[in-house]
Write a protein that holds these residues in place. Structure first.
Motif, PDB file in Angstrom:
ATOM      1  N   ILE A  23       1.461   6.342  -6.924  1.00  0.00           N
ATOM      2  CA  ILE A  23      -0.082   7.882  -7.054  1.00  0.00           C
ATOM      3  C   ILE A  23       0.897   9.113  -6.614  1.00  0.00           C
ATOM      4  O   ILE A  23       0.739   9.960  -7.553  1.00  0.00           O
ATOM      5  N   SER A  24       1.443   9.258  -5.929  1.00  0.00           N
ATOM      6  CA  SER A  24       1.790  10.952  -5.512  1.00  0.00           C
ATOM      7  C   SER A  24       2.633  11.217  -6.703  1.00  0.00           C
ATOM      8  O   SER A  24       3.082  12.468  -7.042  1.00  0.00           O
ATOM      9  N   LEU A  67       0.695  -1.283  -0.398  1.00  0.00           N
ATOM     10  CA  LEU A  67       0.784   0.458  -0.349  1.00  0.00           C
ATOM     11  C   LEU A  67       1.051   1.382   0.493  1.00  0.00           C
ATOM     12  O   LEU A  67       0.191   2.306  -1.104  1.00  0.00           O
ATOM     13  N   ASN A  68       1.858   1.170   0.529  1.00  0.00           N
ATOM     14  CA  ASN A  68       3.126   2.676   0.721  1.00  0.00           C
ATOM     15  C   ASN A  68       3.351   2.804  -0.333  1.00  0.00           C
ATOM     16  O   ASN A  68       4.153   3.828  -1.177  1.00  0.00           O
ATOM     17  N   GLN A  69       4.111   1.001  -1.309  1.00  0.00           N
ATOM     18  CA  GLN A  69       4.397   1.662  -2.640  1.00  0.00           C
ATOM     19  C   GLN A  69       3.499   2.354  -3.542  1.00  0.00           C
ATOM     20  O   GLN A  69       3.491   2.857  -4.479  1.00  0.00           O
ATOM     21  N   LEU A  70       1.871   1.529  -3.587  1.00  0.00           N
ATOM     22  CA  LEU A  70       0.941   2.772  -3.948  1.00  0.00           C
ATOM     23  C   LEU A  70       1.078   4.089  -3.569  1.00  0.00           C
ATOM     24  O   LEU A  70       1.266   4.568  -5.075  1.00  0.00           O
ATOM     25  N   LYS A  71       0.237   3.943  -3.178  1.00  0.00           N
ATOM     26  CA  LYS A  71       0.585   5.478  -2.315  1.00  0.00           C
ATOM     27  C   LYS A  71       1.770   6.203  -2.657  1.00  0.00           C
ATOM     28  O   LYS A  71       1.538   7.345  -3.633  1.00  0.00           O
ATOM     29  N   ALA A  72       3.307   6.129  -2.921  1.00  0.00           N
ATOM     30  CA  ALA A  72       4.334   6.580  -3.423  1.00  0.00           C
ATOM     31  C   ALA A  72       3.704   6.459  -4.587  1.00  0.00           C
ATOM     32  O   ALA A  72       4.451   8.390  -5.797  1.00  0.00           O
ATOM     33  N   TRP A  85       0.788  12.148  -9.194  1.00  0.00           N
ATOM     34  CA  TRP A  85      -0.065  13.187  -8.859  1.00  0.00           C
ATOM     35  C   TRP A  85       1.128  14.201  -9.656  1.00  0.00           C
ATOM     36  O   TRP A  85       0.685  15.527  -9.817  1.00  0.00           O
ATOM     37  N   GLN A  86       1.795  14.480  -8.975  1.00  0.00           N
ATOM     38  CA  GLN A  86       3.192  15.435  -8.664  1.00  0.00           C
ATOM     39  C   GLN A  86       3.626  15.799  -9.949  1.00  0.00           C
ATOM     40  O   GLN A  86       3.858  16.930 -10.440  1.00  0.00           O
TER      41      GLN A  86
END
Length: 84
Positions: A10-11, A3-8, A14-15
């Motif tokens: 996506i972030s 989940l942390n890798q997926l968040k990274a 997005w940036q």
């Protein structure tokens, strides 16, 4: 962990999208300016990309760090001509 890798990911995406949008808006604003306004800003139509990308005009070569320059003398050439 996954989940942390997926968040990274996506972030980061997005940036990237936000930055690309900011650059497109800057390009539109620069294109809308007349030549006199561009001259007043010290710009021309040839350096729009650099201004939109960096927020200022950047040369193609990065600035070198301010390090003291070491002077080197040219090597001396010692040669002789041989006649046959």
């Amino acid at each position: 962990m996954m989940l942390n890798q997926l968040k990274a990911i996506i972030s980061a995406q997005w940036q990237t999208m936000v930055e690309n949008h900011r650059q497109r808006l800057a390009m539109r604003e620069l294109i809308a300016l007349d030549n006199q306004a561009l001259r007043d800003l010290g710009l021309n139509r040839g350096n729009f990309h650099s201004v939109a990308l960096y927020g200022r005009y950047e040369t193609a070569l990065p600035e070198l760090p301010n390090t003291p320059r070491v002077e080197q003398s040219a090597p001396t050439l010692n040669y002789t001509l041989k006649h046959s």
